[in-house]
Design an enzyme around this catalytic site. Structure first.
Site, short mmCIF file in Angstrom:
data_model
loop_
_atom_site.label_atom_id
_atom_site.label_comp_id
_atom_site.label_asym_id
_atom_site.label_seq_id
_atom_site.Cartn_x
_atom_site.Cartn_y
_atom_site.Cartn_z
N CYS A 1 -5.72 -3.10 2.59
CA CYS A 1 -5.58 -2.99 4.05
C CYS A 1 -6.90 -2.98 4.81
O CYS A 1 -7.50 -4.03 5.02
CB CYS A 1 -4.73 -1.77 4.40
N LYS B 1 -9.36 2.22 -2.44
CA LYS B 1 -9.65 1.69 -1.10
C LYS B 1 -11.03 2.15 -0.63
O LYS B 1 -11.36 3.34 -0.71
CB LYS B 1 -8.56 2.17 -0.14
N LYS C 1 4.67 17.84 29.26
CA LYS C 1 6.00 17.25 29.05
C LYS C 1 6.00 16.33 27.83
O LYS C 1 6.93 16.37 27.01
CB LYS C 1 6.43 16.45 30.29
N GLU D 1 0.84 -1.20 0.00
CA GLU D 1 0.00 0.00 0.00
C GLU D 1 0.87 1.26 0.00
O GLU D 1 1.83 1.37 0.77
CB GLU D 1 -0.90 -0.02 1.24
N ILE E 1 18.73 0.13 34.08
CA ILE E 1 18.13 -0.82 33.15
C ILE E 1 17.69 -0.16 31.84
O ILE E 1 17.84 -0.73 30.76
CB ILE E 1 16.94 -1.54 33.82
N GLY F 1 24.15 3.07 33.93
CA GLY F 1 24.28 1.88 34.75
C GLY F 1 22.93 1.32 35.15
O GLY F 1 22.85 0.31 35.86
#
Length: 546
Positions: free
Chosen positions: A146, A110, A507, A43, A290, A288
């Site tokens: 789609c 479509k 934010k 598409e 995760i 340091g």
């Protein structure tokens, strides 16, 4: 009935790169024509998906029309089916064209235009209303695009045209468990129509969207005949005769676990964002912890160690464990690694600010200043090295605002933006199963921003197990506070988390873009106003009714 050989071109196209995309299509035609009767592309392959407001430009539509003519002329030995926008006067359609020997044999528009979640096709296109059946060498092929397949009517109309099988071209974005959703929908359509379905998907990263490929082929009994690779651009050959479909070896693909699919999707998103936007490499702060550890692993897998630079920026609260673990991971992955202490910068800022602060006590201002010192360093490296800064925050943090504007939020791409904290841990474990690169204690110890003495995340947040579940119910499923509380969560935790989510929309509006992997991300999926009193009014109403 003559057997047809069909090439499925599950390729990675770049939005707006009309010439580049067309060249890729033409190269595929040259390489595959001799062995295939039909070559199929996804598409909106010519423009890339989604082209958004580029579609409103007349000069782009002219470039697309020229590209269609080139592709049609190149389709001399084979039929080419390709997706592209098509304009008729002031009307614009999401279309596919069936091209052969300089002619357009059929053009399909479509019918179902998605206008939910990340989709806004009704802004640009009008729906088609006519079914199109393409007959070639004795086989009748029904054409769809789609979203058409996610509704029963378009295929039901096609099935009345005595078709032999269905071809759908797609640009279906990835999210967790999307493969199972697609497979379920396709099997439902097969059950309703009794017709085989060939489902070709787009493959590549585009801003916050990931197109995972994973194209599917089902026979008339709803059995999976073939699936193409997850997040892997590729070609595959189908041989089709009525409802009998056989696939080349390269079309068969064993599905990986859902967790592995998430990780590979994130790798693809980083690779395409960096490469398509012309950056030499990436730079990130390696703390340091995760989140930065997983981000570094993803970046290295996406780009190679020579294009990744990690910077440890310790402060007085940074533990020796964090320093050691960051150095170990950087050494294991072979990336460029620097250590730049921020204490001198922090002290200089505090000296200048002291006359302004006066006798005000220490609070989060000093914590945020540490983060902003780090952001300044990373952005300076970005400018000097022409590298993209990767931010390392996860979805749980972004939801509740546990991030510093112009600090750890500095950067151009956020690989973990839609990855909840618990999933971060699972992905880190998965990556270590492939090859150990994240020190085990990074995964095992309690998460901490290390902005204050003995700080851990759960000092100011509920346990991540509760937090992630509350966020999923509120952000992804639109549950109310009362519904979440009634589901067994502490009232105090629920109200605090929901308040933080609402307060920190400002934010998130300033955060870097990041790839979508959950059912609803912070981006196109969830468009909430910054200034809003909706939840407060609900709370007041509930309080008055007690």
């Amino acid at each position: 009935m003559t057997a047809l050989t069909v090439c499925l071109a599950q390729l990675d196209f770049t939005v707006g790169a009309i010439h580049e995309n067309t060249s890729k299509i033409l190269a595929t035609i040259r390489e595959q024509s001799a062995e295939h009767d039909i070559i199929v592309f996804p598409e909106l392959a010519i423009t890339g998906y989604p082209p958004e407001d580029l579609l409103l430009r007349d000069d782009m539509q002219q470039a697309v029309d020229n590209a269609v003519e080139q592709i049609s002329a190149a389709a001399s030995e084979t039929v080419v089916i390709v997706g592209h926008p098509h304009a008729i006067g002031e009307q614009r359609f999401n279309s596919l064209s069936v091209l052969h020997r300089g002619e357009c044999l059929h053009r399909y528009h479509k019918q179902r235009l998605p206008n939910y979640g990340v989709f806004d096709e009704q802004r640009y296109f009008i729906p088609g209303h006519e079914s199109v059946v393409f007959e070639w060498r004795g086989q009748r092929i029904g054409l769809l695009i789609c979203e058409d397949l996610w509704h029963p009517d378009p295929l039901a109309k096609l099935a009345q045209e005595h078709i032999d099988w269905v071809l759908s071209i797609n640009a279906s974005p990835y999210q967790m468990d999307k493969h199972e959703q697609r497979l379920g929908v396709l099997r439902q359509r097969v059950a309703e129509s009794g017709k085989p379905i060939v489902y070709l998907n787009n493959c590549g990263g585009q801003d916050e969207l990931i197109f995972d490929g994973h194209s599917l082929v089902l026979n008339g009994q709803g059995e999976l005949v073939a699936e193409l690779g997850h997040c892997e651009p590729s070609h595959a050959t189908l041989t089709i005769e009525g409802d009998i479909i056989s696939a080349s070896a390269m079309a068969h693909h064993a599905s990986e676990s859902s967790l592995a699919e998430v990780y590979d999707a994130l790798v693809l998103s980083v690779r395409d964002y960096v490469n398509k936007n012309g950056f030499k490499g990436v730079v990130l702060g390696l703390s340091g912890g995760i989140d930065s550890a997983l981000t570094l692993a993803i970046a290295t897998d996406a780009l190679g160690a020579d294009r990744v630079r990690a910077v440890m920026m310790p402060f007085r609260y940074t533990s020796q464990m964090s320093r050691d673990d960051a150095a170990e991971q950087a050494n294991t992955l072979g990336v460029h690694y620097d250590v730049v202490p921020i204490e001198p910068m922090f002290n200089a800022f505090m000296q200048q600010l002291q006359p302004l602060f006066g006798d005000a006590g220490v609070d989060t201002t000093e914590e945020n200043l540490q983060s902003r010192c780090r952001g300044v360093l990373l952005m300076a490296l970005s400018n000097k090295l022409h590298s993209l800064v990767l931010t390392t925050g996860n979805k749980s943090e972004m939801a509740v605002g546990y991030a510093t504007l112009y600090g750890d939020m500095c950067g151009g791409f956020a690989p973990l933006k839609d990855v909840p904290k618990l999933l971060v841990f699972e992905l880190a474990k998965l990556r270590n199963q492939r090859s150990a690169c994240i020190p085990p204690r990074v995964i095992e110890r309690p998460p901490s921003a290390e902005l204050a003495p003995d700080q851990v995340d759960e000092d100011s947040l509920p346990p991540y197990g509760d937090l992630d579940r509350i966020l999923a119910l509120y952000v992804e499923q639109d549950w109310s506070a009362l519904e979440i509380i009634n589901a067994g969560f502490a009232e105090e935790d629920v109200k605090r988390v929901l308040r933080l989510v609402d307060l920190n929309e400002y934010k998130r509006r300033q955060a870097a873009v990041g790839p979508k992997v959950t059912p609803r991300n912070f981006g196109k999926d969830r468009r909430y106003p910054i200034t809003s009193h909706y939840r407060y009014e609900i709370e007041r109403q509930n309080a008055s009714e007690k």
